[in-house]
Structure formats: structure tokens, C-alpha cells
Design an enzyme around this catalytic site. Structure first.
Site, PDB file in Angstrom:
ATOM      1  N   ASP A 175     -11.732  -8.537   2.583  1.00 18.74           N
ATOM      2  CA  ASP A 175     -10.981  -8.398   3.839  1.00 18.74           C
ATOM      3  C   ASP A 175     -11.689  -7.642   4.972  1.00 18.74           C
ATOM      4  O   ASP A 175     -12.300  -6.604   4.730  1.00 18.74           O
ATOM      5  CB  ASP A 175      -9.689  -7.598   3.618  1.00 18.74           C
ATOM      6  N   GLU A 191       0.316  -9.342   1.246  1.00 21.77           N
ATOM      7  CA  GLU A 191      -0.816  -8.449   1.511  1.00 21.77           C
ATOM      8  C   GLU A 191      -1.121  -8.444   3.007  1.00 21.77           C
ATOM      9  O   GLU A 191      -0.765  -9.374   3.733  1.00 21.77           O
ATOM     10  CB  GLU A 191      -2.066  -8.932   0.752  1.00 21.77           C
TER      11      GLU A 191
HETATM   12  C1  FRU Z   1      -6.415  -8.735   0.018  1.00 26.64           C
HETATM   13  C2  FRU Z   1      -6.525  -7.544  -0.911  1.00 26.64           C
HETATM   14  C3  FRU Z   1      -5.725  -6.395  -0.348  1.00 26.64           C
HETATM   15  C4  FRU Z   1      -6.384  -5.211  -0.978  1.00 26.64           C
HETATM   16  C5  FRU Z   1      -7.834  -5.633  -1.000  1.00 26.64           C
HETATM   17  C6  FRU Z   1      -8.613  -5.111  -2.171  1.00 26.64           C
HETATM   18  O1  FRU Z   1      -7.457  -9.639  -0.097  1.00 26.64           O
HETATM   19  O2  FRU Z   1      -6.074  -7.915  -2.200  1.00 26.64           O
HETATM   20  O3  FRU Z   1      -4.340  -6.471  -0.604  1.00 26.64           O
HETATM   21  O4  FRU Z   1      -6.204  -4.043  -0.238  1.00 26.64           O
HETATM   22  O5  FRU Z   1      -7.838  -7.041  -1.019  1.00 26.64           O
HETATM   23  O6  FRU Z   1      -9.968  -5.388  -2.042  1.00 26.64           O
END
Ligand code: FRU
Length: 492
Positions: free
Chosen positions: A24, A203
Site C-alpha cells: 500500500d 481496509e
Molecule cells: C492492505 C493491508 C492493510 C494493512 C497493510 C499491511 O493491503 O492489508 O490493511 O495495513 O496492507 O501491509
């Protein structure tokens, strides 16, 4: 530049880390003439692992300078996704000598003596334009023992109520909190237990306001919510959005609960959120997404690094028959990498007589406008000498635009990868307009001024060299076609 950025499949005009794993985008904020991009980063491997925040800055959102890792795992855990803001008025007390940056992120570890994940929200601040960070001694600042998936805080300043607002992904809904100082948070409301898609865990939410049809007196709030991969659904992870009202406490959805609005109809645009603190004189709301999908992100066929970001896109709202919808436009700064163009006008594509055009291999932008005549489907194919191809087709009767990647190149790493991605798109005055960005391992297609967007990874073994326009069972007109060569952002 060293050999880096010359590897097979390496994106040339999309952001990717120099090496190792990225997911992300995080902490996007504009401050002192720089756009910051932090990102979920695993510096020791090319698959997901203990998360750090990688860091890069840009003056134009297109060319990026890599900076050292900003946040490292600490006694509260690894560093999951989150946001960053400018604390203009020193609400935190961290900044005596003028504004600075505060990052609000999820600290991820396990409950003591247990393998149950624990996710809590923490702060770090920087007094030197994000170059070095101090973690707040009062961390974590927000936790809830009852909710396990409790992460990805996105924070903004809400002028009308004079408060910071946080949207947080909590299970399969969003919880909204408010604060005066980023350190003490109060529960405000919940949104979405029944609304939208619940195909996966929620998320990376975002919440921001935009004018409708450019009218500043008619504004709507937009909530982004990414939903995680679920083996039951072929699409894998993807991002939905809601349109509604927000009063500083509660988000009210304009649409019925059943309405699901997708941000992107390609498989590879996830966890996108927008930049904070872009100056009012600029006024744009710009976001970037992670150009991958949890379904196969850990398996894509790249060796030195894994994953890239989408092109940064400006968001706006337009009213349509079905309600207010998002439009996406690649930021105008993309102009800085545009090179020469070939322009063609008023072409007629006869049935079963495909027309061939050379591409500037491998980096291209295409702008094309089709005008319906007698055919029942038309479109084009990008192809290379290995007979690998991307097929972009419009089905006139079904009003369906599709991007086929069943035979684009290396498909072997996941059964979910070779697929045809589809969306319904209406012609406007019998025309359909497409803008396409073709990089070494991605294609982004924006239809009818960004009303429908597809972001799709592709892994051709050779660059596509040709574009073949086709028309089936009748002829089609192409009122204009412009093929533009794009430069690499990583130098020659
Ligand atoms: C989304 C996610 C978020 C989390 C991160 C962990 O892709 O699953 O919810 O904070 O990636 O790397």
C-alpha cells in the site's frame, strides 16, 4: 542510474521501489513543495514480511527521489498502513518552531502470550520535512481489544468542527473518531455494517469532499474502502467507494445499502488513498493506488522488486442518470514525459480488415475515439513478436468494454491472472473515447473521460510493438488516434 530499472518487466513511468517488496501507498502528504509517498515496505525480501514505511518524494508526482526508510518496526510492532498530515497549528505540541509532519499508522503485533493479532494506532513526527522521524512516547494512542482487524487510519482536519477526524477500518465497517490533538481520540460513529460490498475485510478507508460538476456550492463527501481478497470471488482484492454527506461526526450514504460502486474495473488497483494538504490554490484531490492484487501479488514474475503504484490520478465528481459518480484523470504533470506523437484522423476500419500501427515500444500513451457505424464490436490489440497480446474490445449490443489479458505474456504464476476484465460503458453521441497508458508491465485504460477505469498488470516477454485496430461484422470509424511516446522517469 545503475542496472536498476532496466530489469525485465520493470515499470518505466510508474513508481516502484528500487528493490524488494512494496504494497500500500501510505502517508501521502504535500509539504514545503514536495509530494511525499510512503509505502508498505519489506526491505529483506520480495514477498510480504515485517512492515516498514519506505519513502520517496517528488516535485511533480511523476519523477520520484528515493529516500531512506522512514519508519522501522519498534516495541509496539511492525508499521502497517496509515496517513500523514501537516500539523499547521501545533495541535500536538510537537512543533514549537513552525509546522511539521505527523504520521498516524497502525502498530501491528500480537497480544501477549497469544497468536491473536493486535492492531493499535500510533504517531510519529518529523521536524525536517520527513527526513527523520521520532515515534511518540505515548504510543499507541488508540486501541480496542474487541476488534481484531483495526487498522489503516486516515486522518484529516475538519474545519467546520475544528477537529481532526480519523476514518479507521474496523472489521467490515469503518469507525470514525475525532481528536483535538491527534493524541486523544473520541469515538464519533460507525459506517457501513450493511452498506456496499462485504466480499472481504475492509481496509484502507479515506474520506474527503469534492464539488459536483465543479460547483463549489454543491459538494459531496466520498468514502473509499478497499476490500481484501476472498477466495470465493474471482476479482481478488478491490476498492469500492460511497458518496454521501459528512458533518464532522457521521457519514450518511446517499445510495441504498445494496449499491456497490467500484473505483476501478481492472484487477490491479488496491488500497488507494488521497494526498493530504495539497494547497487550496491547487485544489486538486489526487490519489494513487497499489498496482497489484492480494490474490497473486506475492507471485508476480519480477525478481529484484515486487509491485508498483498506479499513475497518480485527479478525482472529480460528476452527476449522471444513476447518481453522483467519480471521474478519474491522470495528473496533468504526465505531460513532462510526453515525447513525439503520431496522429491519425478519420480512419475507417473495415470488417475483417484489421489496420496495423506501430507503437513506440515499449512506453506509449494512446488517445483514441471510435465512432460506431455498422459493426457489432470493435477495438484493438497490442501485440508483440511472440504473439502475446492485450485485447481491448467494445461490444456494441451489450455496451461492455473489456480488457483481455488471457494471453498477454507470462500468465503462469496464478490461475486467477489470465482473465477478461469487463465494465459497462455507454457510448456518448455514438462515440467512445479511450485513453491508454502502456508501461512495461501495466496497462491503464480510462474510458469516456475517466468515467470507467481499468488498471491491469501484464507481463509480456517482449514489448508490444504493434497496435491492430479491428472491427467485426461491419465497419467502424476512428475519428482520431494519437500515439504518444513516453519517457522513462528513471533516466536514460
Ligand atoms: C492492505 C493491508 C492493510 C494493512 C497493510 C499491511 O493491503 O492489508 O490493511 O495495513 O496492507 O501491509
Amino acid at each position: 542510474m545503475t542496472q536498476r530499472y532496466k530489469e525485465k518487466h520493470r515499470p518505466q513511468f510508474h513508481f516502484s521501489p528500487e528493490e524488494k517488496w512494496m504494497n500500500d501507498p501510505n502517508g501521502m502528504v504535500f509539504f514545503n513543495d514536495e509530494y511525499h509517498l510512503f509505502y508498505q515496505y519489506h526491505p529483506f525480501g520480495t514477498t510480504w514480511g515485517p512492515m516498514h514505511w519506505g519513502h520517496a518524494v517528488s516535485k511533480d508526482l511523476i519523477h520520484w527521489e528515493h529516500l531512506p526508510i522512514a519508519l522501522y518496526p519498534d516495541e509496539h510492532g511492525t508499521i502497517f498502513s496509515g496517513s500523514a498530515v501537516v500539523d499547521w497549528n501545533n495541535t500536538t505540541g510537537f512543533f514549537e518552531d513552525g509546522p511539521g509532519l505527523v504520521a498516524i499508522f497502525t502498530s501491528a503485533d500480537n497480544y501477549p502470550e497469544s497468536d491473536r493479532p493486535r492492531q493499535r494506532q500510533s504517531l510519529a513526527y518529523s521536524k525536517d520535512n520527513g527526513r527523520t522521524w521520532v515515534t511518540y512516547e505515548g504510543n499507541p494512542v488508540l486501541s480496542d481489544v474487541n476488534i481484531t482487524d483495526y487498522r489503516d487510519p486516515k486522518v484529516f482536519w475538519h474545519n467546520e468542527t475544528n477537529k481532526w477526524v480519523m476514518v479507521l477500518a474496523t472489521g467490515q465497517w469503518v469507525t470514525i473518531y475525532t481528536s483535538q490533538n491527534l493524541k486523544n481520540w473520541e469515538f464519533a460513529s460507525e459506517f457501513g455494517k450493511q452498506a456496499g460490498s462485504h466480499d472481504g475485510v475492509w481496509e484502507c478507508p479515506d474520506l474527503f469532499r469534492l464539488p459536483v460538476n465543479g460547483d463549489e456550492t454543491n459538494q459531496k463527501w466520498v468514502m473509499f474502502v478497499s476490500i481484501g481478497d476472498n477466495p470465493q470471488f474471482k476479482e481478488g482484492s478491490r476498492t469500492q467507494y460511497f458518496i454521501g454527506e459528512f458533518d464532522g461526526t457521521t457519514f450518511v450514504n446517499d445510495n441504498p445499502d445494496e449499491t456497490v460502486l467500484w473505483l476501478d474495473y481492472g484487477r490491479d488497483n488496491y488500497a488507494g488513498v488521497s494526498w493530504s494538504d495539497i494547497p487550496a490554490e491547487d485544489g486538486r484531490r489526487i490519489y494513487i493506488g497499489w498496482m497489484s492484487n492480494w490474490r497473486y501479488a506475492n507471485q508476480v514474475p519480477t525478481e529484484e522488486w515486487r509491485s508498483a503504484m498506479t499513475l497518480p490520478r485527479e478525482l472529480s465528481l460528476t452527476s449522471s442518470e444513476s447518481g453522483v459518480r467519480i471521474l478519474q484523470k491522470v495528473v496533468s504533470e504526465i505531460d513532462s514525459i510526453r515525447n513525439g506523437s503520431e496522429v491519425y484522423q478519420e480512419l475507417t476500419i473495415e470488417s475483417n480488415q484489421p489496420a496495423l500501427f506501430n507503437l513506440f515500444s515499449p512506453l506509449n500513451e494512446m488517445n483514441i475515439e471510435f465512432e460506431e457505424q455498422t459493426s457489432n464490436s470493435f477495438g484493438f490489440v497490442f501485440q508483440n513478436s511472440d504473439d502475446e497480446k492485450v485485447v481491448i474490445r467494445y461490444d456494441v449490443e451489450k455496451e461492455l468494454l473489456s480488457i483481455g489479458r488471457t494471453n498477454v505474456g507470462d500468465n503462469s504464476f496464478s490461475e486467477s491472472f489470465p482473465t477478461v476484465q469487463e465494465a459497462s460503458v455507454k457510448m456518448e453521441n455514438n462515440r467512445i473515447k479511450l485513453q491508454i497508458f502502456l508501461d512495461a508491465s501495466s496497462i491503464e485504460v480510462l474510458a469516456n473521460d475517466g468515467k470507467v477505469v481499468f488498471t491491469s498488470l501484464i507481463f509480456p516477454n517482449q514489448p508490444y510493438e504493434q497496435m491492430v485496430l479491428f472491427s467485426e461484422e461491419g465497419y467502424t470509424k476512428v475519428s482520431s488516434l494519437t500515439v504518444t511516446e513516453l519517457d522513462s522517469i528513471w533516466g536514460k
